[in-house]
Enzyme design. Structure first.
Site, PDB file in Angstrom:
ATOM      1  N   ASP A 161       0.851  -1.189   0.000  1.00  0.00           N
ATOM      2  CA  ASP A 161       0.000   0.000   0.000  1.00  0.00           C
ATOM      3  C   ASP A 161       0.889   1.243   0.000  1.00  0.00           C
ATOM      4  O   ASP A 161       2.107   1.139   0.139  1.00  0.00           O
ATOM      5  CB  ASP A 161      -0.942   0.009   1.212  1.00  0.00           C
TER       6      ASP A 161
ATOM      7  N   ASP B  94       9.426   4.261  13.223  1.00  0.00           N
ATOM      8  CA  ASP B  94      10.037   3.162  13.973  1.00  0.00           C
ATOM      9  C   ASP B  94      11.443   2.811  13.490  1.00  0.00           C
ATOM     10  O   ASP B  94      12.427   3.044  14.192  1.00  0.00           O
ATOM     11  CB  ASP B  94       9.103   1.943  14.018  1.00  0.00           C
TER      12      ASP B  94
ATOM     13  N   ASP C  93       1.575   4.993   1.614  1.00  0.00           N
ATOM     14  CA  ASP C  93       1.296   5.907   2.717  1.00  0.00           C
ATOM     15  C   ASP C  93       1.840   7.286   2.384  1.00  0.00           C
ATOM     16  O   ASP C  93       2.973   7.425   1.920  1.00  0.00           O
ATOM     17  CB  ASP C  93       1.933   5.391   4.012  1.00  0.00           C
TER      18      ASP C  93
HETATM   19  P1  ATP Z   1       3.749  -2.779   5.379  1.00  0.00           P
HETATM   20  O1  ATP Z   1       2.626  -1.876   4.913  1.00  0.00           O
HETATM   21  O2  ATP Z   1       4.488  -3.464   4.313  1.00  0.00           O
HETATM   22  O3  ATP Z   1       3.343  -3.664   6.488  1.00  0.00           O
HETATM   23  P2  ATP Z   1       4.809  -0.297   6.369  1.00  0.00           P
HETATM   24  O4  ATP Z   1       6.204   0.082   6.741  1.00  0.00           O
HETATM   25  O5  ATP Z   1       4.157   0.483   5.292  1.00  0.00           O
HETATM   26  O6  ATP Z   1       4.860  -1.827   6.037  1.00  0.00           O
HETATM   27  P3  ATP Z   1       2.613   0.479   8.022  1.00  0.00           P
HETATM   28  O7  ATP Z   1       2.092  -0.206   9.219  1.00  0.00           O
HETATM   29  O8  ATP Z   1       1.784   0.598   6.805  1.00  0.00           O
HETATM   30  O9  ATP Z   1       3.973  -0.276   7.689  1.00  0.00           O
HETATM   31  O10 ATP Z   1       3.087   1.910   8.501  1.00  0.00           O
HETATM   32  C1  ATP Z   1       3.520   2.915   7.587  1.00  0.00           C
HETATM   33  C2  ATP Z   1       4.687   3.688   8.188  1.00  0.00           C
HETATM   34  O11 ATP Z   1       4.281   4.326   9.405  1.00  0.00           O
HETATM   35  C3  ATP Z   1       5.877   2.820   8.575  1.00  0.00           C
HETATM   36  O12 ATP Z   1       6.725   2.624   7.493  1.00  0.00           O
HETATM   37  C4  ATP Z   1       6.511   3.658   9.662  1.00  0.00           C
HETATM   38  O13 ATP Z   1       7.292   4.700   9.121  1.00  0.00           O
HETATM   39  C5  ATP Z   1       5.331   4.287  10.367  1.00  0.00           C
HETATM   40  N1  ATP Z   1       4.879   3.471  11.513  1.00  0.00           N
HETATM   41  C6  ATP Z   1       3.904   2.529  11.499  1.00  0.00           C
HETATM   42  N2  ATP Z   1       3.732   1.986  12.716  1.00  0.00           N
HETATM   43  C7  ATP Z   1       4.597   2.610  13.529  1.00  0.00           C
HETATM   44  C8  ATP Z   1       4.885   2.508  14.923  1.00  0.00           C
HETATM   45  N3  ATP Z   1       4.244   1.641  15.684  1.00  0.00           N
HETATM   46  N4  ATP Z   1       5.830   3.346  15.426  1.00  0.00           N
HETATM   47  C9  ATP Z   1       6.476   4.229  14.633  1.00  0.00           C
HETATM   48  N5  ATP Z   1       6.245   4.349  13.326  1.00  0.00           N
HETATM   49  C10 ATP Z   1       5.334   3.565  12.766  1.00  0.00           C
HETATM   50 MG    MG Z   2       2.125   0.421   4.647  1.00  0.00          MG
END
Ligand code: ATP
Ligand code: MG
Length: 437
Positions: A57, A139, A59
């Site tokens: 996805d 994170d 963001d």
């Molecule tokens: P995926 O969608 O492949 O699981 P992602 O890195 O995009 O991985 P998401 O959960 O969609 O993960 O979160 C988007 C972004 O928001 C992350 O890349 C990170 O930068 C931030 N993020 C998400 N959760 C946290 C958290 N618990 N603490 C700090 N930053 C976070």
């Molecule tokens: Mg994501």
């Protein structure tokens, strides 16, 4: 924490083209830019494209507040309390738009903007800030890469590009503080390590075992969401192993962990590993997977143990014992991981059918095969046999034979079953004489 100056990589050097983005995400970026705001793609999508993986996805992060975002997009929904953000909805696709986060220290405590628990856990994270501050609040360094729609650069605020090259999962800032702020980051570290084939860096890995118990402070509904991500991303078996290595698993499924510890012949681990291996294969072949099956398998041995105790100690009949045990095991497990009812109903069906699959005579086999969870229950039976329940091998083979036949063939098969001499002649209760006792 002050991060060093960002590394800014120009378009000619990062190799990312806008064609790799979802057209809807690009639309959102330009709309925000045209309205006078900053807008970036951030996180998983940039990380994954740099690693040659197709992003799940997209963001977006912006300096517009959620209310400002809502004014710009008609198809916008604001969600979340702990972390407020906007969903821009395009049919099936949702583009998540977050407002840049800042630091908490100088905002008043205990309001609906910023709130922390005594353990340092952030209960509200709605303090807005600059892009530099936003990067510090993310994170892992690999998740703090920003693609700017303004000049098409990639901005690396926390050494994410180096971490990608070194294949390291590295928390930004002091690991212990960051885990205390949000213990779910421990689960995320595991998930990214397996998903991206990376190592968790020693400093990021070290505090996990000691802090694992902080997962007890996370709402069970959020842990359920994380479990789904861990079990349905095609790396469930590796995630399961790593979660146990770090001592995290027992805070998600304590009864299962106990069953593994108490197990004398290794059945439980074989069973769960094989279940996750099958799940991964199905996901990677883009076949459907039902979470009900996964939760039914995780809790199967605790359920059986509990039911057997009830049969022995309280003299309950099999079905009653299993019914009572299902309630107990599910409500106990829900204290940690809140599995929604639609999945626990499925898990119960699969369990009930385990008790009924040997009742095949007359119309019963046909009726069983029409049950909504029959297929899952049959797969569950095969899994049990594969992992060592040899006494069920004949029954499983019978069902495989049955399912491979057409209707007439199935009838013939049931007939041979009906004609088979009963092993033990049924003993009828002697009729009581009317005036006895
Ligand atoms: P995926 O969608 O492949 O699981 P992602 O890195 O995009 O991985 P998401 O959960 O969609 O993960 O979160 C988007 C972004 O928001 C992350 O890349 C990170 O930068 C931030 N993020 C998400 N959760 C946290 C958290 N618990 N603490 C700090 N930053 C976070
Ligand atoms: Mg994501």
């Amino acid at each position: 924490m002050i991060l060093p100056e960002p590394v800014v990589v120009p378009r000619s050097e990062h190799g990312i083209s806008r064609k790799q983005f979802s057209p809807n995400a690009v639309k959102v970026l330009y709309r925000l830019k045209d309205a006078g705001f900053e807008a970036y793609l951030v996180g998983g999508c940039i990380r994954d494209i740099l690693l040659g993986i197709e992003p799940k996805d997209f963001d977006v992060v912006t300096n517009a507040t959620p209310e400002e975002i809502k004014r710009i997009f008609r198809n916008c929904r604001l969600i979340g309390r702990r972390f407020r953000l906007a969903h821009i909805v395009f049919g099936q696709e949702i583009i998540e738009v977050a407002t840049m986060r800042g630091h908490h220290s100088d905002s008043p405590k205990g309001n609906n903007i910023s709130q922390a628990s005594d353990e340092g856990q952030l209960l509200r994270d709605n303090v807005y800030g600059t892009i530099e501050e936003d990067a510090e609040r993310r994170d892992f360094s690999i998740n703090a890469l920003y693609y700017s729609i303004d000049d098409f650069t990639v901005r690396d605020y926390a050494g994410g590009l180096a971490a990608i090259n070194a294949r390291q999962i590295d928390l930004i800032g002091d690991p212990e503080t960051r885990y205390r702020e949000d213990p779910v980051r421990m689960l995320r570290a595991v998930r990214f390590a397996t998903k991206l084939n990376m190592q968790i860096s020693p400093a990021t890995a070290k505090p996990i075992t000691q802090l694992a118990e902080l997962l007890d402070n996370i709402p069970p509904a959020r842990l359920f969401e994380e479990c789904l991500k861990l079990f349905l991303n095609g790396k469930a078996q590796e995630n399961f192993t790593l979660l146990r290595e770090f001592g995290l698993f027992k805070y998600l499924f304590p009864a299962t962990e106990q069953a593994i510890i108490d197990d004398t012949d290794g059945f439980v681990l074989r069973f769960i590993n094989q279940m996750f291996a099958n799940t991964d294969t199905r996901i990677n072949e883009e076949k459907k997977v039902t979470p009900a099956f996964i939760f039914a398998a995780l809790l199967w041995v605790p359920l059986r143990k509990h039911a057997e105790q009830l049969m022995q100690n309280d003299n309950l009949f099999v079905h009653d014992a299993y019914n009572v045990a299902m309630n107990a095991v599910l409500s106990d497990s829900a204290k940690k991981v809140a599995v929604p009812k639609r999945f626990t109903i499925g898990a119960r069906d699969i369990w009930h059918l385990q008790l009924r699959l040997d009742k095949r005579s007359g119309q019963r086999a046909y009726r069983l095969s029409l049950q909504p969870k029959f297929r899952a229950a049959y797969d569950f039976l095969l899994l049990r046999v594969e992992c060592g329940e040899q006494e069920l091998a004949e029954l499983a083979a019978w069902w495989t034979n049955y399912l491979g036949r057409d209707v007439n063939g199935q009838k013939d098969l049931v007939k041979t079953l009906d004609e088979r001499p009963a092993r033990r002649p049924r003993r009828r209760k002697p009729k009581r004489k009317p005036n006895q006792s």
